[in-house]
Scaffold this active site. Sequence first.
Site, PDB file in Angstrom:
ATOM      1  N   CYS A   5       0.581   3.193   3.288  1.00 15.52           N
ATOM      2  CA  CYS A   5       1.249   2.497   4.396  1.00 15.52           C
ATOM      3  C   CYS A   5       2.768   2.701   4.307  1.00 15.52           C
ATOM      4  O   CYS A   5       3.438   2.868   5.329  1.00 15.52           O
ATOM      5  CB  CYS A   5       0.903   1.017   4.401  1.00 15.52           C
ATOM      6  SG  CYS A   5      -0.804   0.671   4.916  1.00 15.52           S
ATOM      7  N   ASN A  16     -12.954  10.095  -1.503  1.00  9.60           N
ATOM      8  CA  ASN A  16     -13.255   9.353  -2.723  1.00  9.60           C
ATOM      9  C   ASN A  16     -13.332   7.872  -2.373  1.00  9.60           C
ATOM     10  O   ASN A  16     -12.491   7.362  -1.627  1.00  9.60           O
ATOM     11  CB  ASN A  16     -12.169   9.581  -3.777  1.00  9.60           C
ATOM     12  CG  ASN A  16     -12.074  11.042  -4.187  1.00  9.60           C
ATOM     13  OD1 ASN A  16     -13.085  11.719  -4.319  1.00  9.60           O
ATOM     14  ND2 ASN A  16     -10.871  11.528  -4.366  1.00  9.60           N
ATOM     15  N   CYS A  46       0.845  -1.194   0.000  1.00 15.95           N
ATOM     16  CA  CYS A  46       0.000   0.000   0.000  1.00 15.95           C
ATOM     17  C   CYS A  46       0.879   1.242   0.000  1.00 15.95           C
ATOM     18  O   CYS A  46       1.740   1.415   0.875  1.00 15.95           O
ATOM     19  CB  CYS A  46      -0.901  -0.020   1.229  1.00 15.95           C
ATOM     20  SG  CYS A  46      -1.805   1.521   1.506  1.00 15.95           S
ATOM     21  N   HIS A  60      -6.541   2.961   0.335  1.00 19.34           N
ATOM     22  CA  HIS A  60      -6.343   3.208   1.771  1.00 19.34           C
ATOM     23  C   HIS A  60      -7.214   4.420   2.056  1.00 19.34           C
ATOM     24  O   HIS A  60      -7.047   5.470   1.418  1.00 19.34           O
ATOM     25  CB  HIS A  60      -4.866   3.523   2.053  1.00 19.34           C
ATOM     26  CG  HIS A  60      -4.527   3.626   3.501  1.00 19.34           C
ATOM     27  ND1 HIS A  60      -3.533   2.881   4.085  1.00 19.34           N
ATOM     28  CD2 HIS A  60      -5.013   4.413   4.498  1.00 19.34           C
ATOM     29  CE1 HIS A  60      -3.415   3.193   5.364  1.00 19.34           C
ATOM     30  NE2 HIS A  60      -4.306   4.131   5.635  1.00 19.34           N
ATOM     31  N   HIS A  88      -4.759   0.488   8.432  1.00 19.79           N
ATOM     32  CA  HIS A  88      -5.117   0.310   7.027  1.00 19.79           C
ATOM     33  C   HIS A  88      -6.583  -0.088   6.904  1.00 19.79           C
ATOM     34  O   HIS A  88      -7.017  -1.098   7.449  1.00 19.79           O
ATOM     35  CB  HIS A  88      -4.247  -0.750   6.343  1.00 19.79           C
ATOM     36  CG  HIS A  88      -4.584  -0.883   4.889  1.00 19.79           C
ATOM     37  ND1 HIS A  88      -3.993  -0.107   3.928  1.00 19.79           N
ATOM     38  CD2 HIS A  88      -5.498  -1.656   4.252  1.00 19.79           C
ATOM     39  CE1 HIS A  88      -4.510  -0.419   2.753  1.00 19.79           C
ATOM     40  NE2 HIS A  88      -5.443  -1.351   2.931  1.00 19.79           N
ATOM     41  N   GLY A 122     -13.436   7.951  -7.739  1.00 24.02           N
ATOM     42  CA  GLY A 122     -12.167   8.665  -7.899  1.00 24.02           C
ATOM     43  C   GLY A 122     -11.071   8.236  -6.953  1.00 24.02           C
ATOM     44  O   GLY A 122     -10.028   8.888  -6.880  1.00 24.02           O
ATOM     45  N   ASP A 155      -0.531  16.956  -0.615  1.00 29.72           N
ATOM     46  CA  ASP A 155      -0.752  16.173  -1.827  1.00 29.72           C
ATOM     47  C   ASP A 155       0.310  16.541  -2.864  1.00 29.72           C
ATOM     48  O   ASP A 155       0.659  17.715  -3.001  1.00 29.72           O
ATOM     49  CB  ASP A 155      -2.153  16.458  -2.380  1.00 29.72           C
ATOM     50  CG  ASP A 155      -2.586  15.467  -3.423  1.00 29.72           C
ATOM     51  OD1 ASP A 155      -1.972  15.447  -4.512  1.00 29.72           O
ATOM     52  OD2 ASP A 155      -3.540  14.711  -3.171  1.00 29.72           O
ATOM     53  N   HIS A 209      -8.672   7.736   2.862  1.00 30.78           N
ATOM     54  CA  HIS A 209      -8.004   9.013   3.064  1.00 30.78           C
ATOM     55  C   HIS A 209      -8.978  10.160   2.836  1.00 30.78           C
ATOM     56  O   HIS A 209      -9.962  10.023   2.126  1.00 30.78           O
ATOM     57  CB  HIS A 209      -6.755   9.155   2.190  1.00 30.78           C
ATOM     58  CG  HIS A 209      -6.994   8.990   0.724  1.00 30.78           C
ATOM     59  ND1 HIS A 209      -7.204   7.762   0.134  1.00 30.78           N
ATOM     60  CD2 HIS A 209      -7.027   9.904  -0.275  1.00 30.78           C
ATOM     61  CE1 HIS A 209      -7.362   7.920  -1.171  1.00 30.78           C
ATOM     62  NE2 HIS A 209      -7.271   9.215  -1.446  1.00 30.78           N
TER      63      HIS A 209
END
Length: 112
Positions: free
Chosen positions: A6, A85, A3, A96, A45, A91, A29, A98
């Site tokens: 992760c 999303n 991931c 994971h 997770h 999207g 981002d 977020h």
Amino acid sequence: MDCLFCKIISGEIPSNKVYEDEKIYAFKDIDPQAPVHILIIPKKHIDSLDEIDESDSELLSYILLKIKDLAKEFELDKGYRVVINTKEDGGQSVNHLHFHLLGKRSLQWPPG
């Protein structure tokens, strides 16, 4: 686990961290959609919003309170948007859970 998030949490992949504690990790981002675009991720997770259950309610509440704190820290007093999303059509590009915190510009509706 393979991931991306992760690996960011563990430090295997670098990020521009803005906040971390025992429950969450927040970073800028790499492809910002607003002047402020922060990703907030639980260290636990969870693939997506569809995977949460009652045992995650305290963690989700905690995340929302921290998002409010981050909005204040980044001076988003004129407003901001929080986006989750979920899955491909929603999207979601990383499996994971977020939260996107976006601000410092007028955010239009519908979002796209």
